[in-house]
Design a protein around this motif. Structure first.
Motif, PDB file in Angstrom:
ATOM      1  N   GLU A  48       0.826  -1.202   0.000  1.00  0.00           N
ATOM      2  CA  GLU A  48       0.000   0.000   0.000  1.00  0.00           C
ATOM      3  C   GLU A  48       0.865   1.259   0.000  1.00  0.00           C
ATOM      4  N   THR A  49       1.931   1.240   0.781  1.00  0.00           N
ATOM      5  CA  THR A  49       2.829   2.395   0.847  1.00  0.00           C
ATOM      6  C   THR A  49       3.553   2.595  -0.478  1.00  0.00           C
ATOM      7  N   LEU A  55       5.484   5.144  -7.573  1.00  0.00           N
ATOM      8  CA  LEU A  55       6.722   4.846  -8.285  1.00  0.00           C
ATOM      9  C   LEU A  55       6.531   3.769  -9.343  1.00  0.00           C
ATOM     10  N   PHE A  56       5.718   2.788  -9.031  1.00  0.00           N
ATOM     11  CA  PHE A  56       5.535   1.662  -9.944  1.00  0.00           C
ATOM     12  C   PHE A  56       4.068   1.292 -10.039  1.00  0.00           C
ATOM     13  N   ARG A  57       3.688   0.762 -11.165  1.00  0.00           N
ATOM     14  CA  ARG A  57       2.323   0.260 -11.326  1.00  0.00           C
ATOM     15  C   ARG A  57       2.228  -1.192 -10.886  1.00  0.00           C
ATOM     16  N   SER A  58       3.322  -1.893 -10.962  1.00  0.00           N
ATOM     17  CA  SER A  58       3.350  -3.296 -10.576  1.00  0.00           C
ATOM     18  C   SER A  58       3.352  -3.416  -9.053  1.00  0.00           C
ATOM     19  N   PRO A  59       2.411  -4.178  -8.494  1.00  0.00           N
ATOM     20  CA  PRO A  59       2.398  -4.350  -7.033  1.00  0.00           C
ATOM     21  C   PRO A  59       3.692  -4.968  -6.505  1.00  0.00           C
ATOM     22  N   TYR A  60       4.265  -5.891  -7.247  1.00  0.00           N
ATOM     23  CA  TYR A  60       5.513  -6.528  -6.818  1.00  0.00           C
ATOM     24  C   TYR A  60       6.629  -5.495  -6.705  1.00  0.00           C
ATOM     25  N   ARG A  61       6.789  -4.684  -7.748  1.00  0.00           N
ATOM     26  CA  ARG A  61       7.868  -3.700  -7.747  1.00  0.00           C
ATOM     27  C   ARG A  61       7.620  -2.595  -6.729  1.00  0.00           C
ATOM     28  N   ALA A  66       9.424  -0.205  -1.722  1.00  0.00           N
ATOM     29  CA  ALA A  66       9.109   0.257  -0.367  1.00  0.00           C
ATOM     30  C   ALA A  66       9.943  -0.500   0.660  1.00  0.00           C
ATOM     31  N   ALA A  67      10.140  -1.796   0.450  1.00  0.00           N
ATOM     32  CA  ALA A  67      10.973  -2.588   1.363  1.00  0.00           C
ATOM     33  C   ALA A  67      12.418  -2.114   1.303  1.00  0.00           C
TER      34      ALA A  67
END
Length: 89
Positions: A48-49, A55-61, A66-67
């Protein structure tokens, strides 16, 4: 509430904690401090953050970035407190 001055510190200890908090935020940088605040203070998830940062559209990226910011912020925060401890000796 401006009349109650709710944003002001009510004791010297509270003022010291606020100053330390804002100095630490400045030391770790804007994006790492934003992610750290969202995750630690507001309980938002990394996905979510990351998506809210746009920054990215891909949830993975988004989660991965964020990590990475959270990890980088933790490393910079440890350096900040180590330098602060050395200065107080």
């Amino acid at each position: 509430d401006p009349a109650a001055m709710s944003g002001l510190a009510k004791s010297e200890a509270q003022l010291d904690h606020k100053r330390t908090y804002y100095a630490a935020k400045d030391a770790i940088g804007f994006r790492p401090s934003y992610v750290a605040d969202q995750v630690a203070c507001f309980g938002r998830e990394l996905l979510e953050t990351g998506m809210s940062m746009g920054l990215f559209r891909s949830p993975y990226r988004a989660r991965l970035r964020a990590a990475r910011y959270l990890s980088e912020g933790g490393w910079r925060l440890s350096e900040f407190f180590e330098a602060r401890a050395k200065a107080s000796r």
